[in-house]
Design a protein around this motif. Structure first.
Motif, short mmCIF file in Angstrom:
data_model
loop_
_atom_site.label_atom_id
_atom_site.label_comp_id
_atom_site.label_asym_id
_atom_site.label_seq_id
_atom_site.Cartn_x
_atom_site.Cartn_y
_atom_site.Cartn_z
N LEU A 151 0.83 -1.20 0.00
CA LEU A 151 0.00 0.00 0.00
C LEU A 151 0.86 1.25 0.00
CD1 LEU A 151 -2.83 -0.83 2.56
CD2 LEU A 151 -3.21 0.07 0.27
N SER A 152 0.46 2.23 -0.77
CA SER A 152 1.08 3.55 -0.71
C SER A 152 0.56 4.28 0.52
CB SER A 152 0.76 4.35 -1.97
OG SER A 152 1.06 5.72 -1.77
N ARG A 153 1.47 4.74 1.39
CA ARG A 153 1.06 5.50 2.57
C ARG A 153 0.75 6.95 2.19
NH1 ARG A 153 -0.45 1.34 5.54
NH2 ARG A 153 1.14 -0.29 5.43
N GLN A 154 1.18 7.37 1.01
CA GLN A 154 0.94 8.74 0.58
C GLN A 154 -0.41 8.89 -0.12
OE1 GLN A 154 4.24 10.00 -1.86
NE2 GLN A 154 5.77 9.50 -0.31
N THR A 155 -0.74 7.94 -0.98
CA THR A 155 -1.95 8.07 -1.81
C THR A 155 -3.02 7.03 -1.51
OG1 THR A 155 -1.11 6.61 -3.57
CG2 THR A 155 -0.50 8.95 -3.68
N GLY A 156 -2.66 5.96 -0.79
CA GLY A 156 -3.61 4.87 -0.55
C GLY A 156 -3.72 3.91 -1.71
N MET A 157 -2.92 4.12 -2.76
CA MET A 157 -2.93 3.21 -3.90
C MET A 157 -2.45 1.83 -3.47
SD MET A 157 -3.56 3.50 -7.29
CE MET A 157 -3.01 5.07 -7.95
N LEU A 158 -3.16 0.80 -3.92
CA LEU A 158 -2.80 -0.57 -3.60
C LEU A 158 -2.19 -1.23 -4.83
CD1 LEU A 158 -4.83 -3.09 -1.50
CD2 LEU A 158 -3.88 -3.82 -3.68
#
Length: 290
Positions: A117-124
């Motif tokens: 998971l991206s902690r910046q954007t929430g992109m998985l």
């Protein structure tokens, strides 16, 4: 050189060690169980494990978001599940489980393998390879996808062209995504330029053993790569440490060759290792504690 210490032993192999937002260590079992561990890294004793949830399938990958929601790659259901543990009105814990994504353009996944998971954007980001051997040199149909948290729209980064893609991890600035292409024995790098436009290249070509299965990246950009092999081919395991330039800087030995998961502790002082042939979880100290 510091030797690995046993952190936990199980009746069935566990994989995909990861830390939740509260700092708890979790793994998943081939039985479907999700385990949470209790213990302290300050002591040499083994951790105790309790069942936190169950995917009711064959989970391969596990990751938590900042709210404590678990995302699980499940090969049996060929889907990614979203699992949340809540308390009932009487105070007893129960889990809420729902499919998060099952298909791309009306085609069923082979079986999601690993995710981050991206902690910046929430992109998985996740790999889709199916069970071990489903995609191979003879049948390279594995893929890498990204999912937008706002729209749940799937973005294929690499579609139906990879030979057993497994572990996946982001660089500290999240501009690069690293993917283990196990059957090709190499690490791929997907770099964004401009943002959300990905370009893929070979970051590092390994040799010997079967191939990389798991990857973890520290805050300095160094990569820890699980170089998997079958236990009858190699008595010990190997974790290759790569710089952010793709150069080998170190190798770490493991008591078993079938490494299926890696993660770093939040303070990056320990490397957590899941090994299949011994059904054990290990820890390796990376820095000297004060």
């Amino acid at each position: 050189m510091a030797q690995m210490q046993v952190l936990g032993r199980h009746d069935m192999p566990v994989s995909s060690p990861t830390f939740g937002p509260a700092g708890d260590l979790f793994t998943i079992s081939h039985s479907g169980d999700i385990f949470r561990y209790t213990g302290s890294m300050d002591y040499d004793n083994e951790f105790s494990a309790e069942q936190w949830g169950n995917s009711s399938g064959q989970p391969l990958g596990l990751e938590f978001d900042n709210q404590g929601v678990a995302f699980v790659c499940d090969a049996a259901h060929q889907a990614i599940f979203r699992i949340l543990c809540v308390k009932s009105e009487d105070g007893t814990p129960r889990q809420e489980i729902e499919p998060y994504v099952r298909e791309y353009e009306q085609s069923q996944f082979l079986g999601p393998n690993s995710l981050c998971l991206s902690r910046q954007t929430g992109m998985l980001y996740f790999t889709d390879s199916g069970p071990f051997g489903e995609t191979s040199l003879q049948n390279p149909r594995g893929s890498v996808f990204a999912i937008s948290p706002q729209t749940q729209l799937l973005i294929p980064l690499c579609l139906n062209t990879l030979a057993q893609p497994c572990g996946v991890a982001l660089s500290p600035d999240e501009k690069n995504l690293y993917v283990c292409e196990t059957a090709m024995n190499r690490i791929l790098r997907f770099t964004q330029h401009p943002p959300q436009v990905f370009h893929c290249s070979v970051f590092h070509q390994l040799s010997g053993r079967f191939g990389p299965t798991a990857i973890a990246v520290n805050s300095a950009g160094d990569l820890y790569v699980a170089h998997f092999d079958f236990s009858h081919n190699a008595p010990d395991g190997r974790i290759v440490v790569l710089s952010q330039d793709g150069e080998v800087t170190n190798q770490i030995a493991c008591p078993g060759a079938e490494i299926t998961g890696l993660c770093l502790t939040p303070d990056e002082q320990w490397l957590i290792v899941a090994e299949r042939s011994s059904a054990s979880l290990y820890r390796h100290q990376l820095t000297t504690q004060n």
